[in-house]
Design a protein around this motif. Structure first.
Motif, mmCIF file in Angstrom:
data_model
loop_
_atom_site.group_PDB
_atom_site.id
_atom_site.type_symbol
_atom_site.label_atom_id
_atom_site.label_comp_id
_atom_site.label_asym_id
_atom_site.label_seq_id
_atom_site.Cartn_x
_atom_site.Cartn_y
_atom_site.Cartn_z
ATOM 1 N N GLN A 141 0.861 -1.178 0.000
ATOM 2 C CA GLN A 141 0.000 0.000 0.000
ATOM 3 C C GLN A 141 0.896 1.226 0.000
ATOM 4 O OE1 GLN A 141 -2.788 0.333 3.272
ATOM 5 N NE2 GLN A 141 -4.401 0.358 1.732
ATOM 6 N N SER A 143 0.495 4.282 0.578
ATOM 7 C CA SER A 143 0.347 5.371 1.527
ATOM 8 C C SER A 143 0.895 5.043 2.905
ATOM 9 C CB SER A 143 -1.130 5.729 1.653
ATOM 10 O OG SER A 143 -1.845 4.584 2.084
ATOM 11 N N THR A 144 1.173 3.778 3.151
ATOM 12 C CA THR A 144 1.624 3.441 4.491
ATOM 13 C C THR A 144 3.039 3.925 4.718
ATOM 14 O OG1 THR A 144 2.321 1.330 3.663
ATOM 15 C CG2 THR A 144 0.184 1.417 4.717
ATOM 16 N N THR A 161 -0.544 -3.702 -5.108
ATOM 17 C CA THR A 161 -0.832 -2.510 -5.899
ATOM 18 C C THR A 161 -0.975 -2.913 -7.359
ATOM 19 O OG1 THR A 161 0.543 -1.345 -4.349
ATOM 20 C CG2 THR A 161 -0.116 -0.147 -6.296
ATOM 21 N N GLN A 213 10.770 6.162 -2.298
ATOM 22 C CA GLN A 213 9.982 7.399 -2.246
ATOM 23 C C GLN A 213 10.861 8.610 -2.496
ATOM 24 O OE1 GLN A 213 8.045 7.110 1.552
ATOM 25 N NE2 GLN A 213 6.426 5.817 0.711
ATOM 26 N N LEU B 173 -1.377 6.535 -4.176
ATOM 27 C CA LEU B 173 -0.465 7.034 -3.158
ATOM 28 C C LEU B 173 -1.146 7.348 -1.842
ATOM 29 C CD1 LEU B 173 2.074 9.318 -4.996
ATOM 30 C CD2 LEU B 173 2.313 6.969 -4.237
ATOM 31 N N SER B 174 -2.449 7.591 -1.890
ATOM 32 C CA SER B 174 -3.083 8.042 -0.654
ATOM 33 C C SER B 174 -4.101 7.049 -0.123
ATOM 34 C CB SER B 174 -3.773 9.385 -0.893
ATOM 35 O OG SER B 174 -4.752 9.210 -1.896
ATOM 36 N N LYS B 175 -4.471 6.064 -0.899
ATOM 37 C CA LYS B 175 -5.531 5.153 -0.482
ATOM 38 C C LYS B 175 -5.104 4.381 0.757
ATOM 39 C CE LYS B 175 -5.984 1.362 -2.600
ATOM 40 N NZ LYS B 175 -6.148 0.366 -3.658
ATOM 41 N N ARG B 176 -6.017 4.254 1.668
ATOM 42 C CA ARG B 176 -5.726 3.441 2.841
ATOM 43 C C ARG B 176 -6.731 2.311 2.873
ATOM 44 N NH1 ARG B 176 -2.578 6.539 7.149
ATOM 45 N NH2 ARG B 176 -1.203 7.398 5.546
ATOM 46 N N GLU B 189 5.992 11.237 9.362
ATOM 47 C CA GLU B 189 5.851 10.901 7.951
ATOM 48 C C GLU B 189 6.609 11.840 7.036
ATOM 49 O OE1 GLU B 189 1.306 9.526 8.183
ATOM 50 O OE2 GLU B 189 2.225 9.662 6.226
#
Lengths: 550, 205, 646
Positions: A141, A143-144, A161, A213, B173-176, B189
């Motif tokens: 994921q 966003s983690t 993904t 990243q 990128l933002s999905k949780r 973060e």
């Protein structure tokens, strides 16, 4: 609206025509079909992502991507067979894209590269099972936070993904328009269309996520910067010529365009043209990773997930060099006396610096990144030749180089230890003893990079240097050969390391890939050897496809 | 909306030209305040004035479409994004004397150089060019729309693809997923932006 | 039909690929695949032969152009084949004998666990050899040339665990390198002289070059031929190469590969015809080697090494004939073909004997075997009669013609060469009778088998019972049938070729032919040959047949001892070449260390230093990357503007 070429002043004069109804633009859908198929597949991929349950997405995405790319390739072949690469080549979609030999050849190369890359994207047997599930090279994921509890939970939940496939297809679509773009606006838009998905893909590595990243952010920032430079150049060129279509600008430069008082004013001084042209070229040089616009390359290549690196290194280079070729051969040949010496300098700097810095690299991915920089220099030497031979040699080199690169990075994904891929060179010591086949395949790719005869690298380098020498750039060729020798040093060093060093105790193991990566590597080896043993057929093909339409 | 037809010259300014210069001065002033003020939020707000000034200038040049695009994009979204950024990073309201990095002089030199280059290039290129703004205006929404959907239809559609890709990317990128619920952003973060894979590191390892 | 030429090479190449890549899973069927593809290749060859016979003489040449590899300016490297009568002869010999030896190997290698690999190498050898004889230009010929070199290296060293085999393989490889270097330089000189590699244009314009250049090319080609065909001075590897499995000795070191040199000289006939000096050198080399090999053959007690000496000598005959020019080309090739039959048959017979005798190779420990292995005895005997030139058998037809042609060269040279050839025929009779008598006649001098652990020189795969007397027995069918077929060839081939001068007419369009003016008539030569033959045979009989043979060889005269040591060839090589080379190398190494290394290391160090300094720029900060981009843009823009200003 009489002229098909839009320009600031002519439209103003034409505007007496009532504009109540916008006439339907003429779009040649059949000739745009390769791009449309790829974009269609990408949209389909998004629907898959939105509608299918998580379990079945992987198979569906892979199927959609592979089918789409294969269909696009079939469409390209059909177009080429229909004569669009030669006799019927023309400008399509209201002057936005060219359908001609170089465009079709490059699009075909890009699609094939993407097809092979899709296989490496889908590889799920290299990493150990994560909580009983097979995982690929991409983060569970995005966003983690790396290393956080969240991430562990996401991994445990078996997230993957699968959006990478539509993103890949979007990038491929953009790359296909890029070398075919026939005006500066389309050029810029397609540049963004393929860059954005690449930034995203770079950020999605499963292992070493911080590095990944960081690489993505660096790539994004510098990419945006280069886009801005390109856009500024576009604006200046528009200011000079009053048009942004390639043919229109070329006409203005050569003085064949209809002179209006306004045009006479702006073209009285060439500064706008020179500065604008240089800045547009800079934007493209950034994408091909030419010195001094190469700094992002090693960091991004190292940080991105390796399948993405392979795809990016291969396909981006093809697309960007295609666009650069078209720009220099169609738009700016009129001022070649101005840009050629400058490009000479860039080519020399790129070859020499790329090769020299590579000598002290200790990481396989960084090594390949610097090697790709040096290769950009070699290709630039062919670009500068400004002859049909130059075009065909560059086309051939791109096809050859892209498959070698793809294969080499695919091999990198196989050599692993507990922390994922073992990319430090010291870990590769003695690989030839433990896994002779993998080491031998990698050695083939390295020999191709070094340009040893009977590999595609030799044929490509030979063609490019020959074109450059015939174009009068003998000093460039000499420097190119010297850089090749320096470059050969570090390729051979890796081979020596693999075959003649004692294996480290507890060294990395070679993962047994599934049929997907095996196919990708086999394709790389096959193309490398085929283009090396029998290059003539492909050189002829590239030669036939080397005429740009205007 | 006409220039002195047939007798173009700097010595006989029309009302439009006078208005253009006045608005320009105001815009320049707003821009100066933007970069000199010590209050971050004020800077953002002054930016609104400066960008709005540009929009007015476009209008005066009969480029209504670009003028409204300017308002929509720059005033409407860019500045709002800036303000969001200030809010989310908990920037202090009020003076923040340490906001200057000390590179002000360098920035000034770069800015002046860039401005000088631009002015020189534009003046050099369009020294005595006069564009007749009479007739159906170039920058009107109608003309722009017609051109966009005839000549630029392919880039336009490609842009839609770009937006779609950006959308997907934003989601990726933002999905949780279900398992995690945490505050949107936290200090931990913040991305480490200083060369992790730098050569220095590569050599050390 | 043109495309079949590719298939001809393709079949064994495919076999090699399958067998070598396929791995252990093919162990059970590997040898069948190998045999099948060799047979397929022979079938295609036969079909092409039939097709060729149906055409008029002047249209028999088939060409097949596969593709051009990087044509650049005047440099054209084509992959193209040419099948004419000369190539056809070789194709039939290579694939025919090759197939028989494949079949023989099934039985011979039955107990070897690496049999599949062996067949892979054999197939590889066939493919390379076919490439060599089918190439239509020197460059492709060179590819095949190196290919057979590689295959022979792999096959000689097939039993790598035997140090002697590994050493022999290395020796063959290195000695061949010397010859290959000659060939490669010859090809380079050819290209600079004629501007092409292709046979057609080169031969058409052969006389156009200066005499000096032609001589240089000819001598360099001869050097290449000497390496591959084991001619003096590059002959030393052939004896040691007998360390390989016996089928290899039969196929490569008797029938086919070693004749590549003869092929090269014959193929390049146009060049040699125009360079008499080089041609004479070929004759001299041939004559010297034929004596050399014969003398070595007389002294060896190892059956395979005696046969190897004989091979050397027989190829000397062929070289001699090829050096005679148009008088001799046809006979060189004819002797080559008949020799292919009887020498392969003799080697297979030797292998069969060894198979039955616990792998013993010392002939002094044989004796009286004719009662135990009748088929081997008969086939070997027919081969023996053929090689000594017994009237009516194959060898007679081809060897007599060579002797006759040597006399026909005319002048003093003709007398000397003819005399040597005649004397050689006598010695041939002597040593071959010696082999025959020692092996199949006399009392049984068998000894218990040696302990394989103590003597590493034993061929593995054959059951050895240490301490027991051998139980000679006939070999299995798969081994005897090829021997029988080859024996037929030994008996009848020469006669068939000579009916109505069939072979001469077949080959003449390619090689050309002219009748010399022999100072002696045909029947005189025949009579003289018969006399020396009888004398040689009788001497051998008197020495070995009538007296008991000591099991340990007597010390012998100085000549015998020298001959046993291969006429001191290795000592010569060691003293002159190795020692000299060592001295040269030592001084070069010194130079290398002090000068070249200094320069190279200096360069490498400075590149490395530069590299280390340059990578400092790569500091990982985005902002500095951006600055470098901005700076780069500024420089680029400024440079572009500057170019306009200048």
């Amino acid at each position: 609206m009489t002229g098909t070429i839009h320009s600031l002043w002519t439209t103003a004069a034409d505007s007496a025509t009532p504009l109540d109804k916008i006439p339907t633009p003429k779009i040649e859908y059949a000739q745009l079909s390769p791009v449309l198929i790829v974009f269609g597949a990408a949209v389909l991929g998004i629907l898959v992502e939105a509608l299918l349950p998580r379990r079945s997405r992987y198979i569906a995405q892979l199927g959609v991507s592979v089918t789409g790319l294969a269909a696009a390739f079939a469409a390209i072949v059909a177009l080429a067979a229909d004569g669009y690469a030669s006799a019927k080549s023309h400008i399509a979609a209201m002057g936005a894209v060219a359908v001609d030999g170089p465009a079709l050849f490059l699009q075909g190369t890009i699609v094939l590269v993407a097809l092979v890359a899709a296989f490496t994207f889908a590889e799920r047997r290299l990493d150990p099972l994560a909580h009983g599930r097979r995982v690929d090279s991409f983060a569970a994921q995005g966003s983690t936070v790396p290393g956080s509890e969240q991430e562990k939970r996401a991994v445990r939940a078996g997230f993957t993904t699968t959006e990478v496939f539509p993103l890949l297809l979007f990038a491929v679509g953009g790359m296909m328009i890029f070398p075919a773009a026939n005006d500066l606006l389309t050029l810029f838009v397609s540049l963004e269309v393929f860059s954005l998905p690449l930034y995203l893909l770079c950020a999605l590595a499963r292992r070493h996520r911080l590095l990944s990243q960081e690489a993505a952010v660096k790539y994004f920032l510098l990419g945006a910067f280069s886009s801005a430079i390109l856009l500024f150049g576009v604006a200046l060129l528009y200011g000079y010529a009053g048009t942004i279509s390639y043919g229109g600008i070329a006409d203005v430069i050569s003085g064949t365009a209809k002179m209006t008082p306004a045009l006479a004013n702006t073209t009285a001084n060439d500064s706008l043209l020179l500065i604008g042209g240089a800045m547009v070229v800079v934007g493209l040089l950034f994408k091909v990773a030419a010195v001094p616009f190469h700094m992002w390359t090693p960091d991004v290549y190292q940080g991105a997930p390796t399948p993405v690196t392979g795809f990016m290194a291969a396909a981006t280079k093809v697309a960007a060099f295609g666009a650069l070729l078209r720009l220099l051969y169609v738009v700016l040949p009129g001022i070649r006396w101005d840009w050629r010496p400058v490009m000479w300098g860039v080519a020399i700097a790129t070859m020499v610096i790329g090769a020299i810095i590579a000598v002290t690299q200790t990481d396989v991915k960084r090594l390949l990144a610097y090697s790709s920089i040096a290769h950009a220099g070699f290709i630039l030497a062919g670009v500068i030749a400004l002859s049909p031979d130059g075009v065909s040699s560059v086309l051939f080199y791109l096809a050859a180089y892209s498959f070698v690169t793809l294969g080499a990075f695919a091999v990198v994904t196989l050599v692993r230890d507990a922390g994922g891929e073992a990319t430090h060179l010291s870990r590769w010591a003695g690989l030839g003893r433990r896994s002779p086949l993998v080491a031998a395949v990698f050695a083939v790719f390295l020999l191709a990079f070094a340009g040893i005869p009977l590999t595609s690298g030799f044929a490509g380098k030979f063609a490019v240097f020959k074109a450059a020498a015939q174009g009068g750039a003998v000093p460039l060729v000499i420097i190119g050969v010297i850089s090749s020798a320096i470059a050969a040093f570090f390729y051979i060093r890796v081979i020596v390391l693999m075959f003649f060093s004692e294996p480290q105790p507890g060294g990395p193991s070679v993962a047994v890939p599934s049929a997907l990566t095996s196919t990708a590597i086999a394709a790389g080896v096959a193309v490398t050897l085929a283009l090396g043993v029998a290059p003539q057929y492909f050189l002829d093909l590239a030669g036939k496809a080397s005429v740009f339409v205007r | 909306m006409t220039l002195a037809a047939g007798h173009p010259g700097f010595m006989s300014p029309t009302g439009v030209e006078i208005a253009f210069v006045l608005v320009g001065i105001a815009t320049l002033g707003a821009a100066l305040v933007t970069v000199t003020t010590k209050q971050l939020v004020h800077a953002a707000l002054w930016l609104v004035v400066a960008l709005g000034g540009f929009a007015v200038e476009y209008l005066l040049l009969t480029a209504e479409f670009i003028a409204w695009v300017q308002v929509l994009i720059y005033v409407g979204s860019v500045v709002v994004l800036l303000l969001f950024g200030l809010m989310l990073t908990k920037a202090p309201i009020g003076r923040s004397p340490d906001a200057d990095s000390g590179n002000g002089w360098v920035a000034l030199v770069v800015a002046v150089a860039a401005a000088a280059t631009l002015v020189w290039v534009v003046v050099d290129a369009f020294r005595s060019t006069w564009v007749d703004l009479g007739g159906a205006a170039q920058g009107s929404a109608k003309v722009t729309g017609a051109i966009l959907f005839r000549h630029w239809v392919l880039p336009f559609e490609a842009l839609s693809v770009l937006l779609l890709a950006a959308l997907v990317g934003a989601i990726v990128l933002s999905k949780r997923g279900a398992p995690a619920r945490r505050s949107l952003l936290s200090k931990s973060e913040a991305l480490p932006m200083r060369g992790v894979p730098s050569e220095r590191k590569a050599r050390e390892s | 039909m043109d495309h079949l030429i590719g298939a001809l090479i393709g079949a064994p190449l495919l076999g090699a690929g399958i067998l070598l890549v396929g791995g252990r899973r093919l162990d059970r069927v590997g040898h069948w695949i190998g045999c099948l593809l060799a047979a397929v290749s022979f079938g295609i060859g036969a079909a092409l032969f039939a097709d060729m016979l149906g055409k008029p003489t002047d249209q028999r040449t088939l060409t097949s152009h596969l593709y051009s590899w990087v044509p650049v300016g005047g440099f054209r490297a084509d992959v193209a084949f040419q099948l004419d009568q000369l190539s056809m002869t070789f194709v039939l010999l290579i694939t025919g004998v090759g197939t028989l030896i494949h079949i023989y190997s099934i039985g011979y290698m039955a107990h070897d666990e690496n049999r599949r690999r062996f067949f892979g190498y054999l197939n590889l050898f066939l493919a390379a050899m076919l490439l060599l004889v089918l190439a239509d230009n020197y460059l492709l010929l060179y590819v095949g040339w190196e290919g057979v070199g590689l295959a022979s290296y792999l096959l000689i060293g097939f039993w790598q665990h035997k140090p002697s085999a590994a050493t022999a393989a290395k020796k063959a490889f290195i000695v061949n390198r010397v010859g290959d270097m000659g060939l490669s330089i010859a090809i380079m000189v050819l290209f600079t002289t004629y501007g092409t590699f292709s046979f057609g244009p080169v031969f058409a314009h052969a006389t156009g070059a200066s005499q000096a250049k032609l001589t240089v090319i000819g001598l360099l080609l001869l050097l290449g031929a000497c390496g591959k065909s084991a001619q003096v001075p590059l002959q030393s590897w052939l004896g040691d190469a007998m360390e390989g499995p016996t089928p290899v000795s039969a196929l490569i070191h008797a029938a086919t590969m070693v004749t590549a040199g003869v092929y090269l000289v014959t193929r390049s006939g146009a060049i040699f015809n125009a360079a008499p000096t080089a041609q004479l050198a070929v004759c001299v080399v041939g004559a010297v080697t034929l004596m050399f090999g014969a003398i070595v053959g007389c002294a060896k007690d190892d059956i395979k090494k005696a046969l190897a000496g004989s091979t050397m000598s027989q190829i000397g005959y062929m070289m001699l004939a090829a050096g005679l020019g148009p008088i001799g080309y046809v006979f060189a090739i004819m002797h080559l073909v008949t020799h292919g039959f009887f020498k392969a048959g003799l080697f297979l017979g030797a292998g069969s004997v060894m198979h039955g005798m616990n792998d013993e190779v010392d002939m002094r420990k044989y004796g009286g075997l004719r009662r135990y292995m009748p088929i081997t005895y008969v086939t070997f005997g027919l081969g023996y009669l053929a090689i000594i030139g017994f009237p009516g058998l194959s060898g007679y037809w081809s060897k007599d013609k060579i002797i006759e042609a040597a006399f026909a060269k005319g002048g003093t040279e003709g007398w000397i060469l003819g005399g040597v050839a005649l004397l050689g025929a006598g010695i041939t009779a002597y040593y071959m009778t010696r082999v025959m008598v020692l092996t199949f006649f006399g009392e049984e001098r068998w000894e218990p088998a040696p302990d394989p652990d103590k003597t590493p020189g034993v061929e593995p795969g054959i059951e050895v019972h240490p301490g027991e007397l051998p139980h000679p027995h006939e070999s299995p069918r798969s081994m005897t049938i090829p021997m029988v077929i080859l024996a037929f060839g030994s008996v009848f081939a020469g006669g068939l070729f000579s009916i109505n001068s069939a072979f001469l007419k077949w080959l003449e369009p390619v090689t050309g032919h002219s009748e010399g003016h022999s100072p002696v008539s045909t029947w005189e030569v025949t009579a003289a040959t018969l006399v020396v033959l009888v004398v040689g045979g009788a001497l051998a009989w008197a020495q070995y047949g009538r007296r008991p043979v000591p099991v340990t060889a007597p010390r012998g005269s100085l000549v015998t001892r020298a001959a046993r040591r291969d006429l001191l060839q290795d000592d010569f090589n060691h003293i002159v070449l190795v020692r000299g080379g060592e001295h040269l190398t030592r001084s070069l190494v010194y130079l290398d260390h002090s000068l070249v290394d200094g320069a190279v290391n200096g360069t490498a160090a400075s590149v490395g230093g530069l590299s280390a300094r340059l990578r400092q720029v790569q500091n990982g900060y985005v902002r500095s990357y951006a600055v470098s981009m901005l700076g780069g843009t500024a420089v680029l823009v400024a440079a572009t503007l500057l170019m306009r200003a200048v």
